[in-house]
Design a protein around this motif. Structure first.
Motif, PDB file in Angstrom:
ATOM      1  N   LEU A 368       2.169  -5.203 -17.432  1.00 34.58           N
ATOM      2  CA  LEU A 368       2.657  -3.984 -16.991  1.00 34.58           C
ATOM      3  C   LEU A 368       2.140  -3.218 -16.023  1.00 34.58           C
ATOM      4  CD1 LEU A 368       5.050  -1.941 -17.353  1.00 34.58           C
ATOM      5  CD2 LEU A 368       3.874  -1.165 -19.478  1.00 34.58           C
ATOM      6  N   VAL A 369       0.634  -3.025 -16.506  1.00 37.37           N
ATOM      7  CA  VAL A 369      -0.163  -2.374 -15.611  1.00 37.37           C
ATOM      8  C   VAL A 369      -0.127  -2.743 -13.989  1.00 37.37           C
ATOM      9  CG1 VAL A 369      -2.542  -1.633 -15.082  1.00 37.37           C
ATOM     10  CG2 VAL A 369      -1.761  -1.558 -17.582  1.00 37.37           C
ATOM     11  N   LEU A 370      -0.300  -4.096 -13.793  1.00 37.29           N
ATOM     12  CA  LEU A 370      -0.188  -4.597 -12.857  1.00 37.29           C
ATOM     13  C   LEU A 370       1.088  -4.492 -12.228  1.00 37.29           C
ATOM     14  CD1 LEU A 370      -2.027  -8.233 -13.250  1.00 37.29           C
ATOM     15  CD2 LEU A 370      -2.794  -6.138 -12.289  1.00 37.29           C
ATOM     16  N   ALA A 371       2.329  -4.526 -12.826  1.00 41.28           N
ATOM     17  CA  ALA A 371       3.567  -4.174 -12.344  1.00 41.28           C
ATOM     18  C   ALA A 371       3.590  -2.881 -11.580  1.00 41.28           C
ATOM     19  CB  ALA A 371       4.484  -4.309 -13.190  1.00 41.28           C
ATOM     20  N   VAL A 372       3.138  -1.859 -12.415  1.00 44.04           N
ATOM     21  CA  VAL A 372       2.858  -0.312 -11.885  1.00 44.04           C
ATOM     22  C   VAL A 372       2.100  -0.430 -10.648  1.00 44.04           C
ATOM     23  CG1 VAL A 372       2.129   1.958 -12.641  1.00 44.04           C
ATOM     24  CG2 VAL A 372       3.367   0.521 -14.079  1.00 44.04           C
ATOM     25  N   VAL A 373       0.874  -1.099 -10.495  1.00 40.77           N
ATOM     26  CA  VAL A 373       0.052  -1.152  -9.316  1.00 40.77           C
ATOM     27  C   VAL A 373       0.806  -1.670  -8.128  1.00 40.77           C
ATOM     28  CG1 VAL A 373      -1.769  -2.052  -8.444  1.00 40.77           C
ATOM     29  CG2 VAL A 373      -2.027  -0.994 -10.540  1.00 40.77           C
ATOM     30  N   SER A 374       1.820  -2.815  -8.389  1.00 46.84           N
ATOM     31  CA  SER A 374       2.443  -3.649  -7.308  1.00 46.84           C
ATOM     32  C   SER A 374       3.428  -2.488  -6.860  1.00 46.84           C
ATOM     33  CB  SER A 374       2.771  -4.855  -8.000  1.00 46.84           C
ATOM     34  OG  SER A 374       3.739  -5.079  -7.043  1.00 46.84           O
ATOM     35  N   GLY A 375       4.043  -1.883  -7.489  1.00 45.62           N
ATOM     36  CA  GLY A 375       5.039  -0.807  -7.397  1.00 45.62           C
ATOM     37  C   GLY A 375       4.603   0.403  -6.629  1.00 45.62           C
ATOM     38  N   ALA A 376       3.403   0.684  -7.011  1.00 49.71           N
ATOM     39  CA  ALA A 376       2.904   1.897  -6.198  1.00 49.71           C
ATOM     40  C   ALA A 376       2.405   1.581  -4.851  1.00 49.71           C
ATOM     41  CB  ALA A 376       1.717   2.702  -7.009  1.00 49.71           C
ATOM     42  N   LEU A 377       1.761   0.520  -4.628  1.00 46.77           N
ATOM     43  CA  LEU A 377       1.356  -0.239  -3.364  1.00 46.77           C
ATOM     44  C   LEU A 377       2.627  -0.506  -2.503  1.00 46.77           C
ATOM     45  CD1 LEU A 377      -1.326  -2.872  -4.527  1.00 46.77           C
ATOM     46  CD2 LEU A 377      -1.778  -0.562  -3.388  1.00 46.77           C
ATOM     47  N   GLU A 378       3.672  -1.002  -3.083  1.00 44.67           N
ATOM     48  CA  GLU A 378       4.894  -1.115  -2.262  1.00 44.67           C
ATOM     49  C   GLU A 378       5.526   0.114  -1.671  1.00 44.67           C
ATOM     50  OE1 GLU A 378       8.460  -4.422  -2.478  1.00 44.67           O
ATOM     51  OE2 GLU A 378       8.464  -2.890  -4.184  1.00 44.67           O
ATOM     52  N   ARG A 379       5.472   1.249  -2.635  1.00 41.38           N
ATOM     53  CA  ARG A 379       5.919   2.485  -2.183  1.00 41.38           C
ATOM     54  C   ARG A 379       5.226   3.092  -1.187  1.00 41.38           C
ATOM     55  NH1 ARG A 379       6.861   2.628  -7.782  1.00 41.38           N
ATOM     56  NH2 ARG A 379       5.174   3.902  -8.078  1.00 41.38           N
ATOM     57  N   ARG A 380       3.740   2.920  -1.164  1.00 44.78           N
ATOM     58  CA  ARG A 380       2.858   3.577  -0.350  1.00 44.78           C
ATOM     59  C   ARG A 380       3.020   2.747   0.869  1.00 44.78           C
ATOM     60  NH1 ARG A 380      -3.274   3.287  -2.125  1.00 44.78           N
ATOM     61  NH2 ARG A 380      -2.388   4.631  -3.773  1.00 44.78           N
ATOM     62  N   SER A 381       3.067   1.650   1.007  1.00 42.16           N
ATOM     63  CA  SER A 381       3.496   0.783   2.267  1.00 42.16           C
ATOM     64  C   SER A 381       4.792   1.207   2.934  1.00 42.16           C
ATOM     65  CB  SER A 381       3.662  -0.786   1.863  1.00 42.16           C
ATOM     66  OG  SER A 381       3.735  -1.553   2.994  1.00 42.16           O
ATOM     67  N   LYS A 382       5.835   1.447   2.111  1.00 41.70           N
ATOM     68  CA  LYS A 382       7.033   1.935   3.020  1.00 41.70           C
ATOM     69  C   LYS A 382       6.871   3.262   3.464  1.00 41.70           C
ATOM     70  CE  LYS A 382      10.099  -0.769  -0.120  1.00 41.70           C
ATOM     71  NZ  LYS A 382      11.271  -0.607  -1.055  1.00 41.70           N
ATOM     72  N   VAL A 383       6.169   4.048   2.764  1.00 38.72           N
ATOM     73  CA  VAL A 383       5.702   5.570   3.417  1.00 38.72           C
ATOM     74  C   VAL A 383       4.961   5.332   4.600  1.00 38.72           C
ATOM     75  CG1 VAL A 383       4.596   7.697   2.952  1.00 38.72           C
ATOM     76  CG2 VAL A 383       5.932   6.705   1.324  1.00 38.72           C
ATOM     77  N   ALA A 384       3.989   4.504   4.540  1.00 41.92           N
ATOM     78  CA  ALA A 384       3.140   4.094   5.721  1.00 41.92           C
ATOM     79  C   ALA A 384       3.923   3.717   7.102  1.00 41.92           C
ATOM     80  CB  ALA A 384       2.016   3.198   5.660  1.00 41.92           C
ATOM     81  N   ARG A 385       4.955   2.814   6.790  1.00 40.63           N
ATOM     82  CA  ARG A 385       5.747   2.195   7.841  1.00 40.63           C
ATOM     83  C   ARG A 385       6.601   3.244   8.375  1.00 40.63           C
ATOM     84  NH1 ARG A 385       5.946  -2.366   4.473  1.00 40.63           N
ATOM     85  NH2 ARG A 385       7.986  -1.727   3.648  1.00 40.63           N
ATOM     86  N   GLY A 386       7.352   4.230   7.730  1.00 43.26           N
ATOM     87  CA  GLY A 386       8.087   5.137   7.881  1.00 43.26           C
ATOM     88  C   GLY A 386       7.272   6.162   8.955  1.00 43.26           C
ATOM     89  N   ARG A 387       6.308   6.553   8.275  1.00 45.22           N
ATOM     90  CA  ARG A 387       5.277   7.280   9.394  1.00 45.22           C
ATOM     91  C   ARG A 387       4.968   6.705  10.607  1.00 45.22           C
ATOM     92  NH1 ARG A 387       1.061   9.624   5.008  1.00 45.22           N
ATOM     93  NH2 ARG A 387       2.488  11.207   3.727  1.00 45.22           N
ATOM     94  N   LEU A 388       4.860   5.434  10.737  1.00 45.75           N
ATOM     95  CA  LEU A 388       4.490   4.726  11.997  1.00 45.75           C
ATOM     96  C   LEU A 388       5.661   4.489  12.958  1.00 45.75           C
ATOM     97  CD1 LEU A 388       2.080   3.168  13.397  1.00 45.75           C
ATOM     98  CD2 LEU A 388       2.889   1.149  12.327  1.00 45.75           C
TER      99      LEU A 388
END
Length: 404
Positions: A368-388
């Motif tokens: 579950l901890v890894l799933a939360v980490v995975s989800g957080a990384l995915e959201r951060r990546s989407k935000v970064a792509r949006g800014r780019l």
């Protein structure tokens, strides 16, 4: 759902039956070959290790042929392995037959997952994967108890002949129903290996090892737990495992239904609930009814993670998903072996037959901890792509000044 999924499910049914039926036939096999029960246990361990090693090996060997042809070759290998097991004159040949059959396991489910997902619309991919895995879950409800009964009544060799016949039916079904998909152009082994540089693929596989490992930490020792703690007779364990299988069927279908649209929330919910239920099993194991209900929940919650995790790997390894998909199947068996070993350690330490449940709860919580980490990384990546994208978008042209 396409009829081709039925052929994949039949193959999955045969594979699931041969994987688990040996557990109910160990005394008969051990007596026939005049070996001890622990020695006969190599038939289980050898199969699991064969899945882990065979998944990437057979997938790599199959990169030069079409997926349909590879599925047919894998089912043929499965049939050969079970026939070798059925006619084995000595124990060593029996082990070899089990390993031969296991080599088809991981690659069949890995390649089958890719084929199943390609047969349907994008929004139905997880459901198609779940449909194929339904064969594996039903094997625990019908195939394993029936195979155990046949083996105990007629002889264990007959069971393996029957399983080989199931493999023949699966092979014919694949040949007849699965459409011929052209081999992906431009995809080479290096492209398949490149998927393992994706941290999201590695996180999904780690979730597979830990999450499903949590299930097998408890289920591996279900017999002593239910007979010594809950008070069930040894003959009742078969029906408790049927309940576990029914839970697997329900969880697999629910996981496939919701993973297509709510993949990460489905993982959060199922892994979190699984950790809680496994922890509670240390208490409910002392009551027959409560223990039976808990076993159903463990099967349901555990297998509710399978379609989401398999689809997660396919999504993150898009473009070259075959090897990653097969390795993820091996990860399930690696989790089984790891959790069984850890569960044995806590029992050997004198912590009691319910102690493996705490091990399972800890493993599921870690997933579950890894799933939360995975989800957080995915959201951060989407935000970064949006800014780019926003930074490189052309400025809107100013409106011309009105003329006077």
């Amino acid at each position: 759902m396409p009829l081709a999924l039925l052929a994949l499910a039949i193959g999955a049914f045969g594979i699931g039956t041969t994987e688990f039926v040996i557990m109910g036939l160990l005394p008969e096999v051990a007596a026939d070959f005049q070996v001890s029960i622990p020695t006969a246990g190599f038939l289980v361990t050898g199969y699991a290790l064969g899945v882990v090693l065979g998944a990437p090996l057979m997938t790599v060997l199959g990169t030069r042929v079409t997926r349909k042809r590879m599925l047919m070759l894998l089912m043929g290998l499965f049939v050969v392995g079970n026939v070798v097991s059925a006619v084995a004159p000595v124990f060593g040949v029996m082990v070899a037959g089990r390993v031969i059959a296991s080599l088809a396991h991981g690659a069949f489910f890995g390649i089958g997952s890719v084929v199943a997902a390609d047969l349907v619309a994008p929004q139905k991919k997880a459901g198609a994967i779940a449909m194929m895995f339904t064969g594996l879950t039903i094997a625990n409800v019908i195939g394993v108890p029936l195979g155990t009964y046949i083996g105990q009544s007629v002889g264990w060799r007959t069971t393996f002949f029957v399983v080989a016949a199931l493999g023949v039916i699966g092979l014919l079904g694949v040949a007849r129903l699965v459409p011929e998909q052209p081999r992906p152009e431009g995809v080479r082994l290096r492209h398949e290996l490149a998927a393992f540089r994706n941290v999201q693929v590695l996180l999904a596989m780690a979730m597979t090892v830990l999450g499903f490992g949590g299930v097998f930490a408890a289920i591996t020792y279900i017999t002593p737990m239910m007979t010594e703690i809950a008070g069930y007779s040894a003959s009742s364990v078969t029906w408790l495992l049927v309940l576990f299988g029914l839970g697997m069927v329900g969880g697999n279908l629910l996981g496939g239904k919701f993973a297509d649209h709510h993949l990460m929330p489905m993982l959060y919910m199922s892994l979190g609930a699984l950790a809680v239920v496994l922890a509670l099993f240390t208490l409910t194991a002392h009551n027959k009814i409560a223990a039976a209900v808990t076993i159903v929940l463990i099967g349901g919650l555990g297998f509710a993670t399978v379609p989401p995790l398999q689809k997660r790997v396919l999504d993150q390894a898009a473009g070259a998903p075959t090897l990653a998909s097969a390795v993820n199947i091996g990860a399930f068996n690696l989790g089984n072996a790891l959790s069984a070993w850890l569960g044995g350690l806590v029992i050997a330490a004198g912590l009691g037959y319910t102690a493996p449940n705490w091990v399972g709860a800890a493993l599921a919580a870690s997933a579950l901890v890894l799933a939360v980490v995975s989800g957080a990384l995915e959201r951060r990546s989407k935000v970064a792509r949006g800014r780019l994208v926003a930074q490189h978008s052309p400025e809107p042209l100013a409106a011309p000044a009105p003329q006077r």
